[in-house]
Structure formats: C-alpha cells, structure tokens
Design a protein around this motif. Structure first.
Motif, mmCIF file in Angstrom:
data_model
loop_
_atom_site.group_PDB
_atom_site.id
_atom_site.type_symbol
_atom_site.label_atom_id
_atom_site.label_comp_id
_atom_site.label_asym_id
_atom_site.label_seq_id
_atom_site.Cartn_x
_atom_site.Cartn_y
_atom_site.Cartn_z
ATOM 1 N N GLU A 1 57.334 64.865 73.326
ATOM 2 C CA GLU A 1 56.141 64.723 72.499
ATOM 3 C C GLU A 1 56.029 65.877 71.500
ATOM 4 O OE1 GLU A 1 51.243 64.712 72.885
ATOM 5 O OE2 GLU A 1 52.485 64.784 74.697
ATOM 6 N N ILE A 2 55.700 65.533 70.276
ATOM 7 C CA ILE A 2 55.444 66.535 69.240
ATOM 8 C C ILE A 2 54.000 66.389 68.781
ATOM 9 C CG2 ILE A 2 56.089 67.407 66.958
ATOM 10 C CD1 ILE A 2 58.848 66.163 67.368
ATOM 11 N N MET A 3 53.278 67.476 68.791
ATOM 12 C CA MET A 3 51.873 67.468 68.409
ATOM 13 C C MET A 3 51.667 68.377 67.200
ATOM 14 S SD MET A 3 48.540 68.668 70.648
ATOM 15 C CE MET A 3 49.015 67.600 71.997
ATOM 16 N N VAL A 4 51.041 67.842 66.159
ATOM 17 C CA VAL A 4 50.718 68.622 64.969
ATOM 18 C C VAL A 4 49.215 68.880 64.959
ATOM 19 C CG1 VAL A 4 50.801 68.738 62.454
ATOM 20 C CG2 VAL A 4 52.610 67.535 63.707
ATOM 21 N N VAL B 1 54.379 71.946 70.001
ATOM 22 C CA VAL B 1 53.146 72.048 69.227
ATOM 23 C C VAL B 1 53.431 72.867 67.971
ATOM 24 C CG1 VAL B 1 50.744 72.824 69.202
ATOM 25 C CG2 VAL B 1 51.750 71.954 71.329
ATOM 26 N N ILE B 2 53.147 72.271 66.813
ATOM 27 C CA ILE B 2 53.266 73.001 65.547
ATOM 28 C C ILE B 2 51.993 72.762 64.736
ATOM 29 C CG2 ILE B 2 55.780 72.834 65.510
ATOM 30 C CD1 ILE B 2 55.510 70.707 63.341
ATOM 31 N N SER B 3 51.787 73.568 63.714
ATOM 32 C CA SER B 3 50.562 73.484 62.923
ATOM 33 C C SER B 3 50.831 72.927 61.532
ATOM 34 C CB SER B 3 49.925 74.873 62.794
ATOM 35 O OG SER B 3 50.793 75.745 62.088
ATOM 36 N N THR B 4 49.776 72.443 60.899
ATOM 37 C CA THR B 4 49.878 71.997 59.506
ATOM 38 C C THR B 4 50.186 73.181 58.593
ATOM 39 O OG1 THR B 4 47.462 72.202 59.341
ATOM 40 C CG2 THR B 4 48.353 70.009 59.798
ATOM 41 N N GLY B 5 49.700 74.365 58.985
ATOM 42 C CA GLY B 5 50.012 75.563 58.216
ATOM 43 C C GLY B 5 51.507 75.807 58.169
ATOM 44 N N LEU B 6 52.181 75.624 59.297
ATOM 45 C CA LEU B 6 53.635 75.776 59.353
ATOM 46 C C LEU B 6 54.306 74.755 58.441
ATOM 47 C CD1 LEU B 6 55.887 76.232 62.445
ATOM 48 C CD2 LEU B 6 56.266 74.263 60.962
ATOM 49 N N MET B 7 53.826 73.511 58.489
ATOM 50 C CA MET B 7 54.452 72.451 57.697
ATOM 51 C C MET B 7 54.275 72.692 56.203
ATOM 52 S SD MET B 7 53.683 69.052 59.990
ATOM 53 C CE MET B 7 54.931 68.101 59.100
ATOM 54 N N ASN B 8 53.224 73.398 55.850
ATOM 55 C CA ASN B 8 53.006 73.718 54.432
ATOM 56 C C ASN B 8 53.855 74.908 53.973
ATOM 57 O OD1 ASN B 8 51.095 71.665 54.131
ATOM 58 N ND2 ASN B 8 49.419 72.997 54.781
ATOM 59 N N MET B 9 54.288 75.737 54.934
ATOM 60 C CA MET B 9 55.065 76.928 54.590
ATOM 61 C C MET B 9 56.542 76.627 54.365
ATOM 62 S SD MET B 9 53.628 79.747 57.310
ATOM 63 C CE MET B 9 51.863 79.902 57.648
ATOM 64 N N ASN C 1 41.958 68.943 67.511
ATOM 65 C CA ASN C 1 42.329 69.258 66.132
ATOM 66 C C ASN C 1 43.668 68.637 65.734
ATOM 67 O OD1 ASN C 1 40.254 71.458 65.091
ATOM 68 N ND2 ASN C 1 40.730 71.980 67.214
ATOM 69 N N THR C 2 44.041 67.574 66.419
ATOM 70 C CA THR C 2 45.317 66.925 66.132
ATOM 71 C C THR C 2 45.301 66.235 64.769
ATOM 72 O OG1 THR C 2 45.731 66.548 68.490
ATOM 73 C CG2 THR C 2 46.973 65.202 66.926
ATOM 74 N N ASP C 3 46.348 66.457 64.007
ATOM 75 C CA ASP C 3 46.567 65.710 62.765
ATOM 76 C C ASP C 3 47.364 64.466 63.155
ATOM 77 O OD1 ASP C 3 47.764 64.685 60.360
ATOM 78 O OD2 ASP C 3 47.283 66.568 59.371
ATOM 79 N N HIS C 4 46.658 63.353 63.338
ATOM 80 C CA HIS C 4 47.281 62.156 63.905
ATOM 81 C C HIS C 4 48.355 61.573 62.991
ATOM 82 C CE1 HIS C 4 44.496 62.058 67.272
ATOM 83 N NE2 HIS C 4 43.501 62.283 66.421
ATOM 84 N N THR D 1 51.412 63.779 63.276
ATOM 85 C CA THR D 1 51.925 63.655 64.639
ATOM 86 C C THR D 1 52.710 62.356 64.814
ATOM 87 O OG1 THR D 1 50.148 65.009 65.582
ATOM 88 C CG2 THR D 1 51.281 63.511 67.075
ATOM 89 N N LEU D 2 52.132 61.250 64.341
ATOM 90 C CA LEU D 2 52.816 59.960 64.429
ATOM 91 C C LEU D 2 54.128 59.982 63.646
ATOM 92 C CD1 LEU D 2 49.804 57.478 64.115
ATOM 93 C CD2 LEU D 2 51.217 57.892 66.143
ATOM 94 N N TYR D 3 54.105 60.597 62.489
ATOM 95 C CA TYR D 3 55.302 60.656 61.638
ATOM 96 C C TYR D 3 56.438 61.404 62.336
ATOM 97 C CZ TYR D 3 58.439 62.205 57.940
ATOM 98 O OH TYR D 3 59.556 62.496 57.197
ATOM 99 N N LEU D 4 56.149 62.601 62.852
ATOM 100 C CA LEU D 4 57.200 63.405 63.476
ATOM 101 C C LEU D 4 57.708 62.771 64.771
ATOM 102 C CD1 LEU D 4 56.012 67.094 62.935
ATOM 103 C CD2 LEU D 4 57.799 65.845 61.723
#
Length: 285
Positions: free
Chosen positions: A115-118, A137-145, A96-99, A102-105
């Motif tokens: 390594e940082i995995m989104v 490891v962080i989620s897209t939900g976190l990045m939206n919050m 479920n990686t948001d590539h 992930t590449l951006y961060l």
C-alpha cells in the motif's frame, strides 16, 4: 563479507543478546515469585557468589532487582509509546490522505503488493510504516519537490524496507537499545544497523533504476533541505548517514567502508560482564 550478511549478523547478535538477558531475568523473577527452581542462572549465580549474611549480598540483590525493574519499565513504556504514536500518526495520515494521488500511485505500482499512501503536507515525508503490514507513506510536498523518476527512486527505497519488514526489525532494535541501556555495545550496534539498512535500501533502488542519476539528485537535494530551517524533513529517509549514502551513489562499484567504532562501548560491556564474572570467581575461590 557482503553488506547484507553483515547487517543480518548485527541484528542476530542484538536479538540473541536481548533474548538471553530477558530469559535470565524472567527465570530469576519466576524463582522469586513462583519458586521456580534455578538449576543455572547467571543472576542467581552472581548472588550465591557472595555469602547471604553479608551486606554485599543484599546490595547486589537490590541492584539486580533495580536493573530488572528498569528494563521492564523501559520495555513496556517504549512499546506503549510506539503503539500510541503509530495510532496517532495513522489517524492523522488517514484524515489527510490525498485520495487522487494515492489511487494513482497504487495503480502504477500495483505489482508491488504494498500500500502507498499520499498525505497532504508541505513537508518532506517518506517512510515505511507498520510493523505487521508495512506501507509506504509520502507527502504531496515531496511529490512537488521531485520529478517522476526521482519519486520512483524514493518509493523503491521505501519498498525495500517494506519487503524486508524493516519497521519491525528497527522497532526490536530500538526496544533492545532503550530497555538495556546498561549494555553500551547495543547502542553502537544499533547505529551500525540503521546506517547499513539505509545503504542497502539505496542500493536496491539503484539496481532497479539502473542509474545513479535520479537517486543522486534526491540525496543532494535532501542534503540541502536538511539545512533549510524553512522546510520540514521527516525521518527516517533523510536523517540517516546522508554522507555515506551520497558516497555510495558517487562510487557505486566501490565497496563502502563504514567505520565501526566499538572500542569504548565494547570495553564498557566487557567491564560490566567482568564484574559479574569477578563476583562468580570470588565466590568460588
């Protein structure tokens, strides 16, 4: 004494206690199975404190063997469960990686050498994962919050855990606490260790952010999210000593007092070792 020194001292005490108990048990088992001589071993000493022909000797021997069996089963079971869960969650995260994110961060924070995995998930996920090669490891939900600076504060917090190999330390602490539940003091020390580690990670983030504002916003939002049943918040970022962490942000220049309620657990531990000493003393009198 500085908080980091106290935290390391707690970890050292737990580690030495665990190694001592494991060594004594291993030595005793080696004697029973392989006939290894016991020049000085607490378990064997306790047994010889009671005459071998008595019922008490047989009961104590069975109890010691049960304690050893309990310790080994809990140790192996917890280790196996940890390996399975790590493999399971890493497979889930990889799938479920948001590539793009992930590449951006990883490009933005490439100087961290971590390594940082989104992962694509609406839940709040922020953790340091991996015993040998920790990653964030962080989620897209976190990045939206949160905004960019708040995300940076969260990443700095998790980077501290990666730099200090905290996942490995926490795994060892949990392993000792669960496998030696008959030593109450270990659980008290474990709670202290986890709380202090989170506070140190927050302080590390504050130093690098050079402001309490962004991390303070994150913690205040988290305290609200934790009570919101419609939003899933992943551990461990949000579930450890949230009140102490907010207080530290509000009073960054003030030493934070963390109550160390070890009285009952210490008393229970003393009683356990006191029984052993009583057996020894009784046998030598």
């Amino acid at each position: 004494m500085k908080s980091a020194v106290k935290t390391n001292l707690i970890f050292l005490i737990m580690l030495l206690t665990g190694l001592f108990v494991f060594f004594q048990m291993g030595w005793y088992v080696a004697h029973q199975v392989l006939g290894v001589p016991l020049n000085w071993n607490i378990i064997q000493y306790c047994l010889t404190a009671i005459q071998e022909d008595t019922l008490g000797h047989d009961i104590i021997k069975v109890l010691f063997n049960l304690v050893i069996l309990y310790t080994v089963v809990r140790l192996v079971g917890r280790s196996g469960r940890q390996l399975f869960l790590t493999w399971k969650w890493m497979r889930t995260f990889r799938n479920n990686t948001d590539h793009q994110q992930t590449l951006y961060l990883n490009k933005v924070y490439q100087d961290w050498n971590t390594e940082i995995m989104v992962v694509r998930d609406d839940a709040f996920i922020a953790l340091a994962m991996g015993i040998w090669q920790p990653r964030i490891v962080i989620s897209t939900g976190l990045m939206n919050m949160f905004n960019e600076e708040e995300i940076r504060a969260i990443l700095l917090h998790e980077w501290y855990h990666c730099r200090g190999r905290d996942p490995l330390q926490m795994f060892l602490v949990v392993l000792l606490t669960e496998s030696m539940g008959y030593i109450p003091l270990l659980k008290t020390l474990s709670n202290q260790f986890a709380t202090r580690k989170e506070l140190l990670a927050d302080r590390f983030a504050l130093r690098h952010m050079k402001s309490e504002y962004h991390l303070g916003n994150v913690l205040l939002k988290l305290s609200t999210l934790v009570n919101n049943r419609h939003i899933t918040v992943a551990v461990p970022f949000a579930n450890t000593a949230i009140n102490y962490r907010i207080l530290q942000v509000l009073q960054p220049d003030q030493p934070l007092h963390i109550p160390f309620s070890y009285g009952k657990s210490l008393l229970s531990t003393i009683i356990i070792f006191g029984i052993m000493i009583g057996l020894i003393s009784g046998g030598c009198s």
